[in-house]
Each structure stands twice: as structure tokens, then as C-alpha cells.
Write a protein that holds these residues in place. Structure first.
Motif, PDB file in Angstrom:
ATOM      1  N   PHE A 139       1.034  -1.376  -0.219  1.00 45.81           N
ATOM      2  CA  PHE A 139       0.206   0.169   0.509  1.00 45.81           C
ATOM      3  C   PHE A 139       1.169   1.177  -0.057  1.00 45.81           C
ATOM      4  CE2 PHE A 139      -1.993   3.345   3.021  1.00 45.81           C
ATOM      5  CZ  PHE A 139      -3.163   3.117   1.495  1.00 45.81           C
ATOM      6  N   GLN A 140       1.919   1.211   0.627  1.00 47.34           N
ATOM      7  CA  GLN A 140       2.884   2.821   0.847  1.00 47.34           C
ATOM      8  C   GLN A 140       4.066   2.525  -0.231  1.00 47.34           C
ATOM      9  OE1 GLN A 140       3.133   4.394   3.572  1.00 47.34           O
ATOM     10  NE2 GLN A 140       3.897   6.145   2.565  1.00 47.34           N
ATOM     11  N   LEU A 147       1.523   7.619  -6.309  1.00 47.63           N
ATOM     12  CA  LEU A 147       0.274   8.474  -6.941  1.00 47.63           C
ATOM     13  C   LEU A 147       0.537   9.586  -7.276  1.00 47.63           C
ATOM     14  CD1 LEU A 147      -2.378   6.553  -5.248  1.00 47.63           C
ATOM     15  CD2 LEU A 147      -2.590   6.510  -7.490  1.00 47.63           C
ATOM     16  N   ASP A 148       2.020  10.359  -6.482  1.00 49.70           N
ATOM     17  CA  ASP A 148       2.039  11.932  -7.157  1.00 49.70           C
ATOM     18  C   ASP A 148       3.035  11.767  -8.685  1.00 49.70           C
ATOM     19  OD1 ASP A 148       1.599  11.995  -4.654  1.00 49.70           O
ATOM     20  OD2 ASP A 148       3.037  12.155  -3.349  1.00 49.70           O
ATOM     21  N   ASP A 149       3.275  10.470  -9.309  1.00 51.69           N
ATOM     22  CA  ASP A 149       3.533  10.504 -10.277  1.00 51.69           C
ATOM     23  C   ASP A 149       2.660  11.086 -11.776  1.00 51.69           C
ATOM     24  OD1 ASP A 149       4.429   9.772 -12.955  1.00 51.69           O
ATOM     25  OD2 ASP A 149       5.573   7.979 -12.534  1.00 51.69           O
ATOM     26  N   ALA A 189      -2.400   9.858 -13.719  1.00 52.44           N
ATOM     27  CA  ALA A 189      -2.860   9.739 -15.153  1.00 52.44           C
ATOM     28  C   ALA A 189      -3.980   8.522 -15.100  1.00 52.44           C
ATOM     29  CB  ALA A 189      -2.549  10.808 -16.330  1.00 52.44           C
ATOM     30  N   PHE A 190      -3.567   7.544 -14.893  1.00 53.58           N
ATOM     31  CA  PHE A 190      -3.663   5.672 -15.452  1.00 53.58           C
ATOM     32  C   PHE A 190      -4.809   5.742 -15.129  1.00 53.58           C
ATOM     33  CE2 PHE A 190      -3.824   1.655 -13.799  1.00 53.58           C
ATOM     34  CZ  PHE A 190      -3.732   0.782 -15.307  1.00 53.58           C
ATOM     35  N   PHE A 191      -4.848   6.165 -13.410  1.00 52.37           N
ATOM     36  CA  PHE A 191      -6.203   5.641 -11.959  1.00 52.37           C
ATOM     37  C   PHE A 191      -7.404   6.614 -12.946  1.00 52.37           C
ATOM     38  CE2 PHE A 191      -2.844   4.005  -9.888  1.00 52.37           C
ATOM     39  CZ  PHE A 191      -3.084   2.409  -9.650  1.00 52.37           C
ATOM     40  N   ALA A 192      -7.130   7.820 -13.187  1.00 50.54           N
ATOM     41  CA  ALA A 192      -7.458   9.016 -13.565  1.00 50.54           C
ATOM     42  C   ALA A 192      -8.496   8.041 -14.222  1.00 50.54           C
ATOM     43  CB  ALA A 192      -7.256  10.189 -14.120  1.00 50.54           C
ATOM     44  N   SER A 193      -7.916   7.515 -15.552  1.00 50.40           N
ATOM     45  CA  SER A 193      -8.542   6.595 -16.547  1.00 50.40           C
ATOM     46  C   SER A 193      -9.655   5.552 -16.221  1.00 50.40           C
ATOM     47  CB  SER A 193      -7.398   6.206 -18.049  1.00 50.40           C
ATOM     48  OG  SER A 193      -6.826   4.696 -17.315  1.00 50.40           O
ATOM     49  N   LEU A 194      -9.158   5.313 -14.643  1.00 55.22           N
ATOM     50  CA  LEU A 194      -9.883   4.503 -14.215  1.00 55.22           C
ATOM     51  C   LEU A 194     -11.528   4.874 -13.746  1.00 55.22           C
ATOM     52  CD1 LEU A 194      -7.760   1.689 -12.923  1.00 55.22           C
ATOM     53  CD2 LEU A 194      -8.755   1.209 -15.260  1.00 55.22           C
ATOM     54  N   ASP A 195     -11.521   6.287 -13.716  1.00 52.55           N
ATOM     55  CA  ASP A 195     -12.037   6.752 -13.123  1.00 52.55           C
ATOM     56  C   ASP A 195     -12.154   7.248 -11.996  1.00 52.55           C
ATOM     57  OD1 ASP A 195     -13.547   8.052 -14.700  1.00 52.55           O
ATOM     58  OD2 ASP A 195     -15.144   6.483 -15.295  1.00 52.55           O
ATOM     59  N   THR A 216      -7.430   5.328  -3.344  1.00 53.60           N
ATOM     60  CA  THR A 216      -6.644   4.665  -3.159  1.00 53.60           C
ATOM     61  C   THR A 216      -6.547   3.174  -1.956  1.00 53.60           C
ATOM     62  OG1 THR A 216      -5.025   6.790  -3.478  1.00 53.60           O
ATOM     63  CG2 THR A 216      -3.696   4.644  -2.903  1.00 53.60           C
ATOM     64  N   TYR A 217      -6.497   3.779  -0.503  1.00 53.60           N
ATOM     65  CA  TYR A 217      -7.345   2.711   0.114  1.00 53.60           C
ATOM     66  C   TYR A 217      -8.105   1.461  -0.189  1.00 53.60           C
ATOM     67  CZ  TYR A 217      -7.061  -0.279   4.283  1.00 53.60           C
ATOM     68  OH  TYR A 217      -7.065  -0.871   5.048  1.00 53.60           O
ATOM     69  N   LEU A 218      -9.095   2.134  -1.183  1.00 51.14           N
ATOM     70  CA  LEU A 218      -9.708   0.922  -1.436  1.00 51.14           C
ATOM     71  C   LEU A 218      -9.724   0.289  -2.173  1.00 51.14           C
ATOM     72  CD1 LEU A 218     -13.241  -0.232  -0.637  1.00 51.14           C
ATOM     73  CD2 LEU A 218     -13.699   1.966  -2.288  1.00 51.14           C
TER      74      LEU A 218
END
Length: 167
Positions: free
Chosen positions: A59-60, A66-68, A73-79, A85-87
Motif C-alpha cells: 500500500f505504501q 500516485l504522485d507520479d 493519469a492511468f488511475f484517472a482513466s479508470l475514473d 487509493t486505500y479502497l
């Protein structure tokens, strides 16, 4: 003349059916190629998330990456938002080891890609009903087991009538 028209119509229909089948085959091949390409990108992303090279992402490690902007952008593409992050980590960690391996990451992200389908919602509804029924059944068994072990003052008059206890 009718015989010639019949033959021409048959040839036309046969060609149309063959082209339709080829289009269907091409669509299927395109879907597989897109999935394969996307899985390759996710594997590369996973390698960048795995900062210590262990083959697992904690998790760490995920939180730090996620600061990258590319990861964001990748995670934003998954909405998905950084607050998710934790979920997200819990959803991807199928086996509950507190770390995600590459297979969990790719499989989990593939499931998260796109919008929920009616099938997905139907599965969730079924699982909720199944789990709810089993919890209610379990609670009933627990209640029946506890009735004989608690003093009567723990139960209202109605509860005592509903569950008279042993004897």
C-alpha cells in the motif's frame, strides 16, 4: 433470365455473409489485441510501482507512486481519484496478503476498466442476497443458542414468548 438472377443473388448473399463473418472475426481479434496491449501497459506500470523490485506492491509503494503524473493519469482513466487509493488497494489485493502481485494488479485493473455492466450488477445483487440470507440464518442460530444461556431479564416479555428456551 431468372436463373441468371438467382445465381447472381446467391453469389451476392454468399459474399455478404462471408464479409460479415470476416468483420466479426476482425472485431474479436481487435478486442483480444486491445486487451493484450492494455495488459502490457499495466505490467509496465506495475514494474514502476514496485519500487523495491520484490514482485509485490505494498500500500505504501502504491501511495507514494500516485504522485507520479503518469500513474495518476492511468488511475484517472479508470475514473479513480487519489482519495480512492486505500479502497483500490483492498479491491486489488484478492488474497488479503497486504500486497499486490502483478497478476492481481492486471486482473483487478481489467475488471475496473470501463463501466459496470448489467451482468456485474446482477452478480452483486445475487451475492448480496445470498450473503444476507446466510447472515440472517446464522444470527437466528446464534440467538437460539444464546437464549438458553442468558438470564431472563435480558429478554423482553415478547422475546421470552418467542424463544422460551430449554425445558
Amino acid at each position: 433470365i431468372f436463373a441468371v438472377l438467382n445465381v447472381m443473388t446467391g453469389v451476392f448473399c454468399q459474399t455478404a455473409m462471408e464479409n460479415a463473418q470476416k468483420n466479426e472475426d476482425m472485431k474479436i481479434q481487435q478486442i483480444f489485441a486491445t486487451r493484450h496491449e492494455w495488459a502490457g501497459k499495466m505490467k509496465k506500470l506495475f514494474a514502476s510501482l514496485d519500487s523495491n523490485g520484490s514482485g509485490d506492491v505494498s500500500f505504501q509503494e502504491l501511495k507514494v507512486c500516485l504522485d507520479d503524473p503518469a500513474v495518476e493519469a492511468f488511475f484517472a482513466s479508470l475514473d479513480l481519484e487519489p482519495s480512492d487509493t486505500y479502497l483500490l488497494f483492498k479491491l486489488l489485493d484478492d488474497n488479503g496478503t497486504q500486497s499486490i502481485d502483478v497478476e492481481e494488479f492486471v486482473k483487478g485493473c481489467m475488471k475496473l476498466k470501463g463501466h459496470a455492466k448489467a451482468f456485474d450488477l446482477a452478480v452483486l445483487r445475487y451475492e448480496y442476497k445470498w450473503m444476507n440470507k446466510h447472515i440472517v440464518d446464522w444470527m437466528g442460530k446464534l440467538e437460539r443458542a444464546m437464549v438458553g444461556h442468558l438470564p431472563d431479564e435480558h429478554f423482553s416479555q415478547q422475546e421470552q414468548e418467542d424463544h422460551p428456551g430449554p425445558g
